[in-house]
Write a protein that holds these residues in place. Structure first.
Motif, short mmCIF file in Angstrom:
data_model
loop_
_atom_site.label_atom_id
_atom_site.label_comp_id
_atom_site.label_asym_id
_atom_site.label_seq_id
_atom_site.Cartn_x
_atom_site.Cartn_y
_atom_site.Cartn_z
N PRO A 135 0.83 -1.20 0.00
CA PRO A 135 0.00 0.00 0.00
C PRO A 135 0.87 1.26 0.00
O PRO A 135 1.94 1.28 0.61
CB PRO A 135 -0.79 -0.10 1.31
N GLN A 136 0.42 2.28 -0.68
CA GLN A 136 1.20 3.51 -0.82
C GLN A 136 1.52 4.14 0.54
O GLN A 136 2.62 4.62 0.75
CB GLN A 136 0.45 4.51 -1.72
N ARG A 137 0.55 4.09 1.47
CA ARG A 137 0.81 4.68 2.79
C ARG A 137 1.90 3.93 3.53
O ARG A 137 2.70 4.53 4.25
CB ARG A 137 -0.47 4.72 3.62
N ALA A 138 1.96 2.62 3.36
CA ALA A 138 3.00 1.82 4.02
C ALA A 138 4.37 2.18 3.46
O ALA A 138 5.36 2.27 4.21
CB ALA A 138 2.72 0.33 3.85
N GLN A 177 7.39 3.87 5.64
CA GLN A 177 8.72 3.24 5.67
C GLN A 177 9.78 4.27 5.30
O GLN A 177 10.84 4.33 5.91
CB GLN A 177 8.75 2.06 4.72
N ARG A 178 9.49 5.08 4.27
CA ARG A 178 10.44 6.10 3.86
C ARG A 178 10.67 7.13 4.98
O ARG A 178 11.80 7.51 5.27
CB ARG A 178 9.92 6.81 2.60
N LEU A 179 9.58 7.55 5.63
CA LEU A 179 9.71 8.50 6.74
C LEU A 179 10.46 7.89 7.92
O LEU A 179 11.29 8.55 8.55
CB LEU A 179 8.33 8.98 7.18
N HIS A 180 10.20 6.63 8.21
CA HIS A 180 10.90 5.95 9.31
C HIS A 180 12.40 5.86 9.01
O HIS A 180 13.23 6.07 9.89
CB HIS A 180 10.30 4.56 9.52
N GLN A 181 12.74 5.55 7.75
CA GLN A 181 14.14 5.47 7.36
C GLN A 181 14.81 6.84 7.51
O GLN A 181 15.93 6.94 8.01
CB GLN A 181 14.25 4.96 5.93
N ARG A 182 14.11 7.89 7.07
CA ARG A 182 14.66 9.24 7.19
C ARG A 182 14.85 9.62 8.65
O ARG A 182 15.85 10.23 9.03
CB ARG A 182 13.72 10.24 6.49
N LEU A 183 13.88 9.24 9.49
CA LEU A 183 13.97 9.52 10.93
C LEU A 183 15.19 8.83 11.54
O LEU A 183 15.92 9.42 12.35
CB LEU A 183 12.69 9.05 11.62
N THR A 184 15.45 7.61 11.14
CA THR A 184 16.61 6.86 11.64
C THR A 184 17.90 7.56 11.22
O THR A 184 18.82 7.72 12.02
CB THR A 184 16.58 5.41 11.10
N GLN A 233 9.94 17.84 12.30
CA GLN A 233 9.10 17.92 11.10
C GLN A 233 8.67 16.53 10.63
O GLN A 233 7.51 16.30 10.32
CB GLN A 233 9.86 18.60 9.96
N VAL A 234 9.62 15.61 10.61
CA VAL A 234 9.32 14.25 10.16
C VAL A 234 8.34 13.60 11.13
O VAL A 234 7.39 12.94 10.70
CB VAL A 234 10.61 13.40 10.01
N LYS A 235 8.54 13.80 12.42
CA LYS A 235 7.63 13.20 13.41
C LYS A 235 6.22 13.76 13.29
O LYS A 235 5.25 13.03 13.48
CB LYS A 235 8.18 13.39 14.83
N GLN A 236 6.08 15.03 12.96
CA GLN A 236 4.75 15.59 12.76
C GLN A 236 4.08 14.94 11.55
O GLN A 236 2.91 14.62 11.58
CB GLN A 236 4.83 17.11 12.58
N THR A 237 4.84 14.76 10.51
CA THR A 237 4.32 14.09 9.32
C THR A 237 3.96 12.64 9.64
O THR A 237 2.95 12.12 9.18
CB THR A 237 5.37 14.11 8.19
N TYR A 238 4.80 12.02 10.46
CA TYR A 238 4.65 10.61 10.83
C TYR A 238 3.55 10.43 11.86
O TYR A 238 3.07 9.33 12.08
CB TYR A 238 6.01 10.13 11.36
N GLY A 239 3.15 11.52 12.53
CA GLY A 239 2.08 11.45 13.49
C GLY A 239 2.57 11.15 14.90
O GLY A 239 1.83 10.62 15.71
#
Length: 174
Positions: free
Chosen positions: A122-125, A129-136, A163-169
């Motif tokens: 799914p596109q959201r997944a 994953q991309r946001l989680h990788q960037r956060l790491t 910023q990433v965490k806000q996007t990530y929720g």
């Protein structure tokens, strides 16, 4: 209720029904149990629907003449031939993938949108994953900046993490 179908090779009632799509044309074959066994339909290693279709149209010499002669590709490791591959749809060993690559690639290209497996998600997944990788990556950069006392870089990393965490929720870091 419709009358039972007759075998394409004899007049007995058909109990085996095969369908194959070749070049966007549907070919259907109806066989009785006896003819199915005689043609090798019940033996998966010895059955080729294309041969059966050509055999059912044996009176049509044009169709038989239109068939190109079989190529002579042969796997050097297991000896599997192109004819065996086309008949069974199976390969003999892992080296067959290299030997029959042009055939396999052509078949896959016709069956699918391409020859590379892209997976399905799914596109959201994928975005999560991309946001989680960037956060790491940012957390690693933040740790390195703090360790080497580059506080301006650490502050930039912290702001981008927020910023990433806000996007990530998630709750932003302080």
């Amino acid at each position: 209720m419709a009358p039972p179908l007759k075998c394409d090779l004899c007049d007995n009632p058909a109990t085996v029904h095969l369908t194959q799509i070749v070049n966007n044309k549907v070919h259907k074959v109806d066989l009785c149990e006896h003819c199915a066994k005689a043609k090798g339909v019940t033996d998966p290693s010895g059955f080729s629907l294309s041969e059966l279709l050509l055999g059912a149209a044996a009176g049509n010499a044009v169709a038989a003449a239109a068939q190109p002669p079989p190529h002579t590709l042969r796997c050097e490791k297991c000896g599997y031939t192109e004819l065996e591959f086309k008949k069974s749809g199976h390969l003999g060993c892992p080296d067959c993938y290299d030997t029959f690559e042009p055939l396999i690639e052509g078949m896959l290209d016709k069956m699918h949108k391409g020859t590379a497996h892209l997976g399905k998600a799914p596109q959201r997944a994928i975005e999560r994953q991309r946001l989680h990788q960037r956060l790491t990556e940012l957390n690693d950069a933040l740790s390195e900046a703090i360790k080497t006392e580059r506080y301006e870089d650490a502050a930039r990393c912290r702001d981008e993490i927020n910023q990433v965490k806000q996007t990530y929720g998630e709750e932003p870091a302080r």
